[in-house]
Write an enzyme that holds these catalytic residues in place. Structure first.
Site, PDB file in Angstrom:
ATOM      1  N   ALA A  81       0.835  -1.269  -0.132  1.00  0.00           N
ATOM      2  CA  ALA A  81      -0.106  -0.156  -0.148  1.00  0.00           C
ATOM      3  C   ALA A  81       0.920   1.267   0.078  1.00  0.00           C
ATOM      4  O   ALA A  81       1.908   1.393   0.635  1.00  0.00           O
ATOM      5  CB  ALA A  81      -0.978   0.169   1.094  1.00  0.00           C
ATOM      6  N   GLY A 135       0.628  -5.775  -0.254  1.00  0.00           N
ATOM      7  CA  GLY A 135      -0.455  -5.843  -1.574  1.00  0.00           C
ATOM      8  C   GLY A 135       0.576  -6.124  -2.702  1.00  0.00           C
ATOM      9  O   GLY A 135      -0.026  -6.565  -3.947  1.00  0.00           O
ATOM     10  N   GLU A 178       0.533  -9.887  -2.654  1.00  0.00           N
ATOM     11  CA  GLU A 178      -0.896 -10.322  -3.373  1.00  0.00           C
ATOM     12  C   GLU A 178      -1.230  -9.905  -4.711  1.00  0.00           C
ATOM     13  O   GLU A 178      -1.838 -11.050  -5.539  1.00  0.00           O
ATOM     14  CB  GLU A 178      -1.865  -9.394  -2.424  1.00  0.00           C
ATOM     15  CG  GLU A 178      -1.881 -10.175  -0.814  1.00  0.00           C
ATOM     16  CD  GLU A 178      -2.931  -9.192  -0.051  1.00  0.00           C
ATOM     17  OE1 GLU A 178      -3.865  -9.710   0.588  1.00  0.00           O
ATOM     18  OE2 GLU A 178      -2.741  -7.825  -0.184  1.00  0.00           O
ATOM     19  N   GLU A 232       1.559  -7.208   7.246  1.00  0.00           N
ATOM     20  CA  GLU A 232       0.263  -6.562   7.509  1.00  0.00           C
ATOM     21  C   GLU A 232      -0.006  -6.769   9.142  1.00  0.00           C
ATOM     22  O   GLU A 232      -0.470  -5.790   9.754  1.00  0.00           O
ATOM     23  CB  GLU A 232      -0.984  -6.880   6.804  1.00  0.00           C
ATOM     24  CG  GLU A 232      -0.996  -6.375   5.420  1.00  0.00           C
ATOM     25  CD  GLU A 232      -0.417  -7.214   4.574  1.00  0.00           C
ATOM     26  OE1 GLU A 232      -0.500  -7.070   3.191  1.00  0.00           O
ATOM     27  OE2 GLU A 232       0.322  -8.235   5.017  1.00  0.00           O
TER      28      GLU A 232
END
Length: 696
Positions: free
Chosen positions: A62, A103, A106, A126
């Site tokens: 992020a 992210g 991911e 996270e």
């Protein structure tokens, strides 16, 4: 295109993420990825797609600049980007180098294939922000690396080198040479062999003992975590990947993610994450301020602090000259440093070769002549202004022009110290915390005449030696110790009123503090506080005296180092044991002042000690001693054992509600024996409470 570059290499489209420094997946980059993928899918000449980042980062996840803003969840969100890539009709290959985290990982898991450099750092961190991966990380990673590896990565949040995951299905190829060339070659091979497009979501987790493993993991996590809900939520989400169809698992993951985002624990961890980065920025010192080169450092004093300070620079590969007045003290200091390194080697955290390399960088001396060419000198001598004066006058005489002269003082006036020299612009406070080679905090004390280039240099150097640097203005005790005085004041008052040292320590430790005030005092050494109190008594004869603490010191009870302080300690052990002699001293002190002990609740102990911190923190902000409330929180989180899940005293006050804090303080002032002057709320605290506003 903004934040992503689109090129075509013969029959392969290359989408290069370009949002430095770590390719944060902000809204502009998310939009750019989808636009580029659509363009590649619409081009009949393109047969495959390579998604690549920079050498430094595929993507670090992020974009922190969007934290807490509408952009963070605006469409296309990361889930939508992954959906587009996963459903693409042409093979999409993620080419990974550097950081591939959160992210970013991911996103890579949503691609059909993944190739990587062996030293790429792979992580889902996270949990360190009190949340869990919210874009399929808990569902896809276990399908590729297995339950054990996935759960360890997700619950710890720690990065793993890609090479360590070579035996898993996470990567389709390890690229030793040029990453882009290797990725293009791999993509063409996929097309030539007509390989089916692998969707990670379609993979089944085939682990017959999975249920037993997950129960074992649940028991382990439940027994080891405290205060933080995220690790168990991570386990529940990974368990869903094992027990549930993919879409149901995604729903469970998303619900857990949204729930955790709203917890005070996650708010606290995110606050600390952002606060640490904010602390490195000084409002009136531009980011491009020239810095001074620091190639060689001198440390004056080979005691506990001096040795610890020296180790920070040795660890970073910076040569250190250590100066002492007597050979015996110098030998003892060098031996202590070597012993510390040897203990680290025994624990397997350092090789003998690296220890030797660090010790070679250390040059002991008894002569100021040997430090005159150093770029930075840090004094770590006795905390007495007279001693500091002698040292700084000598430094002014011998140090080369342009050298930075730093004091490790914890309370003394840096402006006065600077006045002992003819170069006050070169003088700065560098207050390390004990043990200096372990504690992360560095209070950088800015004098009235400290040069901006000196500040910029010290802040840059702090990062190199892995410290969290927080700038403080000049006042007695700076940020941390000035506030601590009020915290300890309330601990002592509560002791007078009827609580015991054990109850006060236990109440605050149960609340989350790493150590209660009395155990902490014994660890640090009660003689340090006594020395400061005697100075303050001389400066302000009307000041209320800490009668019990002073009596302990008069008896030579200085804490763990003398085997007796607020507690007693058996030889070779650090267990704090109640001492009847201390109980007698406390009882006698109460009797002499006419105090009848009363029952004090743990709740009152916590509120009075913590709100005393908050009130003084508000005054520090009013005076401009700290630039921002989060700086105060960083001081307490990294230097004073404040519980991470509370986010620091100032954020905790906001969590409770500033109006509630003010109301409590007024109640403490009004209660029998209450100190109305002590509990007068800071003006800014009252103003913010009335306006319904916050510090940050």
């Amino acid at each position: 295109m903004e934040h992503a570059e689109y090129t075509v290499d013969r029959d392969v489209a290359v989408i290069t993420l370009n949002n430095p420094p770590i390719n944060g997946l902000g809204l502009s980059l998310r939009r750019a990825i989808i636009t580029c993928v659509d363009r590649a899918l619409a081009d009949d000449a393109v047969r495959a797609i390579v998604l690549i980042g920079s050498v430094r980062a595929f993507s670090g996840g992020a974009d922190i600049k969007e934290f807490g803003t509408p952009k963070s969840g605006q469409e296309p969100n990361l889930l939508s980007v992954i959906r587009v890539i996963e459903s693409a009709s042409k093979p999409v290959v993620a080419a990974i180098a550097g950081a591939c985290m959160g992210g970013g990982l991911e996103l890579a898991l949503g691609c059909h294939f993944r190739v990587t450099k062996p030293d790429a750092q792979i992580a889902l961190p996270e949990v360190k922000l009190g949340i869990l991966p919210g874009a399929g990380g808990t569902q896809r990673l276990p399908r590729l690396v297995g339950l054990d590896t996935a759960l360890n990565m997700i619950v710890s949040g720690n990065p793993v080198p890609a090479a360590q995951l070579k035996a898993t299905a996470l990567f389709d190829a390890i690229i030793e040479g040029d990453l882009l060339e290797g990725a293009l070659e791999f993509a063409r091979k996929v097309v030539a062999e007509n390989r089916p497009l692998k969707r990670v979501r379609d993979i089944k987790i085939n682990e017959p003992l999975g249920e037993a493993y997950l129960q074992f993991a649940r028991n382990t996590i439940s027994a080891t975590i405290r205060h933080f809900p995220a690790p168990l939520k991570c386990l529940e989400a990974v368990a869903a990947a094992y027990f549930k169809p993919f879409d149901e698992g995604m729903t469970i993951e998303r619900e857990a993610f949204l729930w955790l985002m709203n917890t005070p624990e996650s708010r606290a961890l995110r606050h600390a994450f952002i606060g640490e980065r904010a602390a490195s920025k000084i409002p009136d010192v531009p980011a491009d301020t020239p810095t001074r080169p620091i190639h060689r450092v001198a440390v004056i004093g080979a005691g506990t602090m001096g040795g610890g300070i020296a180790m920070n620079f040795l660890n970073a590969g910076i040569p250190v000259v250590m100066l002492e007045m007597k050979q015996e003290a110098l030998d003892r200091g060098i031996a202590t440093i070597r012993k510390n390194y040897e203990n680290t080697v025994k624990k397997g955290k350092l090789t003998a070769e690296k220890m030797d390399a660090r010790m070679i960088l250390l040059a002991p001396t008894l002569s100021y002549d040997d430090i005159k060419d150093c770029d930075l000198v840090i004094e770590a001598v006795f905390e007495d202004i007279g001693v500091k004066e002698q040292v700084f006058k000598k430094l002014d005489e011998v140090m080369k022009q342009g050298a930075i002269l730093a004091s490790n003082t914890s309370t003394l006036d840096v402006n006065r110290i600077a006045s002992f020299t003819k170069r006050p612009q070169d003088v700065v406070g560098m207050h390390f915390f004990s043990p200096a080679n372990v504690m992360r905090l560095l209070e950088v004390v800015r004098g009235e005449k400290t040069g901006k280039d000196v500040l910029a240099t010290v802040m840059q150097l702090a990062k190199k030696i892995k410290k969290v640097a927080v700038v403080s203005g000049v006042c007695d005790g700076f940020i941390g110790n000035r506030m601590l005085k009020y915290y300890r004041n309330q601990a002592n008052e509560l002791l007078d009123e009827g609580a015991s040292p054990q109850q006060i320590d236990r109440a605050l430790e149960n609340w989350g503090m790493a150590m209660g005030p009395f155990r902490m005092g014994d660890l640090a050494g009660l003689d340090i506080g006594w020395s400061i109190r005697k100075r303050l008594y001389a400066e302000n004869p009307n000041m209320k005296r800490s009668v019990i603490a002073d009596q302990l010191c008069e008896l030579g009870r200085f804490g763990q180092k003398t085997g007796k302080g607020w507690y007693r300690y058996e030889p070779g052990k650090r267990d704090a044991l109640p001492d009847p002699q201390v109980e007698e001293i406390i009882a006698a002190a109460r009797q002499s002042t006419g105090i009848t002990p009363r029952k004090v609740s743990d709740e009152e102990i916590v509120e009075r000690c913590i709100f005393a911190l908050v009130n003084e923190g508000a005054r520090i902000l009013e005076e401009g001693i700290a630039a921002r409330a989060s700086d105060i929180d960083m001081v307490y989180l990294t230097g004073y054992g404040f519980p991470a899940h509370r986010g620091g005293p100032m954020l905790y006050a906001e969590t409770v509600g500033l109006a509630n804090v003010v109301e409590k303080m007024r109640r403490f002032a009004a209660q029998r024996g209450g100190d109305a002057a002590f509990w007068k709320p800071a003006d800014s605290l009252v103003r913010l409470a009335q306006a319904g506003e916050s510090f940050n």
